[in-house]
Write a protein that holds these residues in place. Structure first.
Motif, PDB file in Angstrom:
ATOM      1  N   UNK A 126       0.850  -1.201   0.000  1.00 37.69           N
ATOM      2  CA  UNK A 126       0.000   0.000   0.000  1.00 37.69           C
ATOM      3  C   UNK A 126       0.883   1.248   0.000  1.00 37.69           C
ATOM      4  N   UNK A 127       1.936   1.251   0.806  1.00 39.08           N
ATOM      5  CA  UNK A 127       2.785   2.431   0.942  1.00 39.08           C
ATOM      6  C   UNK A 127       3.790   2.590  -0.196  1.00 39.08           C
ATOM      7  N   UNK A 128       4.352   1.486  -0.675  1.00 38.67           N
ATOM      8  CA  UNK A 128       5.427   1.540  -1.664  1.00 38.67           C
ATOM      9  C   UNK A 128       4.958   1.303  -3.099  1.00 38.67           C
ATOM     10  N   UNK A 129       3.754   0.745  -3.271  1.00 36.77           N
ATOM     11  CA  UNK A 129       3.307   0.402  -4.616  1.00 36.77           C
ATOM     12  C   UNK A 129       3.890  -0.938  -5.037  1.00 36.77           C
ATOM     13  N   UNK A 130       3.779  -1.236  -6.328  1.00 34.69           N
ATOM     14  CA  UNK A 130       4.132  -2.560  -6.843  1.00 34.69           C
ATOM     15  C   UNK A 130       5.606  -2.744  -7.146  1.00 34.69           C
ATOM     16  N   UNK A 131       6.335  -1.664  -7.337  1.00 34.41           N
ATOM     17  CA  UNK A 131       7.736  -1.782  -7.706  1.00 34.41           C
ATOM     18  C   UNK A 131       7.923  -1.756  -9.212  1.00 34.41           C
ATOM     19  N   UNK A 132       9.163  -1.919  -9.657  1.00 36.75           N
ATOM     20  CA  UNK A 132       9.481  -1.721 -11.076  1.00 36.75           C
ATOM     21  C   UNK A 132       9.001  -2.840 -12.002  1.00 36.75           C
ATOM     22  N   UNK A 133       8.872  -4.052 -11.506  1.00 37.04           N
ATOM     23  CA  UNK A 133       8.460  -5.179 -12.341  1.00 37.04           C
ATOM     24  C   UNK A 133       6.971  -5.424 -12.164  1.00 37.04           C
ATOM     25  N   UNK A 134       6.153  -4.538 -12.730  1.00 38.39           N
ATOM     26  CA  UNK A 134       4.719  -4.621 -12.492  1.00 38.39           C
ATOM     27  C   UNK A 134       3.934  -4.011 -13.646  1.00 38.39           C
ATOM     28  N   UNK A 135       2.692  -4.405 -13.742  1.00 37.52           N
ATOM     29  CA  UNK A 135       1.786  -3.807 -14.726  1.00 37.52           C
ATOM     30  C   UNK A 135       1.536  -2.345 -14.362  1.00 37.52           C
ATOM     31  N   UNK A 136       1.466  -2.036 -13.079  1.00 33.22           N
ATOM     32  CA  UNK A 136       1.300  -0.633 -12.656  1.00 33.22           C
ATOM     33  C   UNK A 136       2.388   0.248 -13.267  1.00 33.22           C
ATOM     34  N   UNK A 137       3.629  -0.202 -13.234  1.00 33.55           N
ATOM     35  CA  UNK A 137       4.746   0.575 -13.768  1.00 33.55           C
ATOM     36  C   UNK A 137       4.598   0.760 -15.281  1.00 33.55           C
ATOM     37  N   UNK A 138       4.197  -0.306 -15.990  1.00 32.24           N
ATOM     38  CA  UNK A 138       3.993  -0.215 -17.437  1.00 32.24           C
ATOM     39  C   UNK A 138       2.886   0.787 -17.748  1.00 32.24           C
ATOM     40  N   UNK A 139       1.781   0.710 -17.020  1.00 30.68           N
ATOM     41  CA  UNK A 139       0.687   1.651 -17.247  1.00 30.68           C
ATOM     42  C   UNK A 139       1.090   3.082 -16.917  1.00 30.68           C
ATOM     43  N   UNK A 140       1.850   3.251 -15.855  1.00 29.51           N
ATOM     44  CA  UNK A 140       2.326   4.580 -15.473  1.00 29.51           C
ATOM     45  C   UNK A 140       3.215   5.174 -16.548  1.00 29.51           C
ATOM     46  N   UNK A 141       4.077   4.365 -17.128  1.00 29.70           N
ATOM     47  CA  UNK A 141       4.960   4.849 -18.215  1.00 29.70           C
ATOM     48  C   UNK A 141       4.157   5.244 -19.431  1.00 29.70           C
ATOM     49  N   UNK A 142       3.125   4.443 -19.769  1.00 30.42           N
ATOM     50  CA  UNK A 142       2.335   4.756 -20.972  1.00 30.42           C
ATOM     51  C   UNK A 142       1.496   6.020 -20.754  1.00 30.42           C
ATOM     52  N   UNK A 143       1.068   6.294 -19.534  1.00 29.49           N
ATOM     53  CA  UNK A 143       0.312   7.523 -19.251  1.00 29.49           C
ATOM     54  C   UNK A 143       1.236   8.736 -19.274  1.00 29.49           C
ATOM     55  N   UNK A 144       2.485   8.537 -18.883  1.00 28.51           N
ATOM     56  CA  UNK A 144       3.448   9.638 -18.831  1.00 28.51           C
ATOM     57  C   UNK A 144       3.940  10.026 -20.211  1.00 28.51           C
TER      58      UNK A 144
END
Length: 179
Positions: free
Chosen positions: A160-178
């Motif tokens: 909850x505090x740190x998020x998923x980390x670099x090897x995650x779908x969250x990171x991929x989605x964050x990069x595509x939104x950025x």
């Protein structure tokens, strides 16, 4: 010696954002993913939308006992809770492991673990047995509720505090939104 310690501590602090969430998701997958999936599998007859006796008895033990384990006497509310809980046991761990909506899924899993623990203690009568509840600050680490589930929640709070980390779908989605 102090300078070496400070440099090492700084390097560890800098890497914590990568290491902690990745390690937390790995430990979750290694220790709890199949626990929750196997538990979900005991709750249905055929599909997650047709709960069986096991599902109702695990989630509503006293209500099932009161109706003689006849699932036809359970209400639409009971059905919705069992179906929702069963789906949550499949979906939330999967989201955590792949790292999708990790903070939200981890927060929901904390709620799930709290409800699960209360059901185990009060619905199934575990509160009557000291070894089930356990105790903090004793010399034993095997209390099923206070000891084990405190570790589960700590792991989930990390996500909850740190998020998923670099090897995650969250990171991929964050990069595509950025982009």
């Amino acid at each position: 010696m102090i300078a070496l310690y400070d440099r090492t501590a700084h390097a560890l602090n800098a890497s914590a954002g990568v290491i902690l969430p990745t390690l937390a998701r790995f430990v979750f997958a290694a220790t709890l993913l199949f626990y929750f999936w196997n538990s979900a599998g005991t709750k249905w007859d055929g599909t997650p939308f047709t709960p069986g006796v096991g599902g109702y008895a695990q989630i509503f033990p006293k209500a099932m006992e009161a109706v003689g384990y006849d699932t036809s006497q359970m209400s639409i509310f009971h059905w919705a809770v069992v179906v929702g809980g069963t789906l949550a046991e499949y979906i939330l761990p999967l989201l955590i492991v792949i790292g999708l909506f990790t903070r939200l899924a981890s927060l929901a899993m904390i709620g799930f673990v709290v409800v699960q623990s209360l059901t185990d203690l009060y619905g199934h009568g575990g509160i009557e047995y000291a070894e089930t509840l356990g105790a903090w600050f004793d010399n034993l680490s095997n209390g099923a509720i206070l000891d084990q589930r405190a570790f589960w929640v700590l792991l989930l709070v990390t996500l909850v505090l740190k998020g998923a980390g670099p090897l995650s779908v969250d990171r991929i989605l964050n990069r595509s939104r950025s982009s």
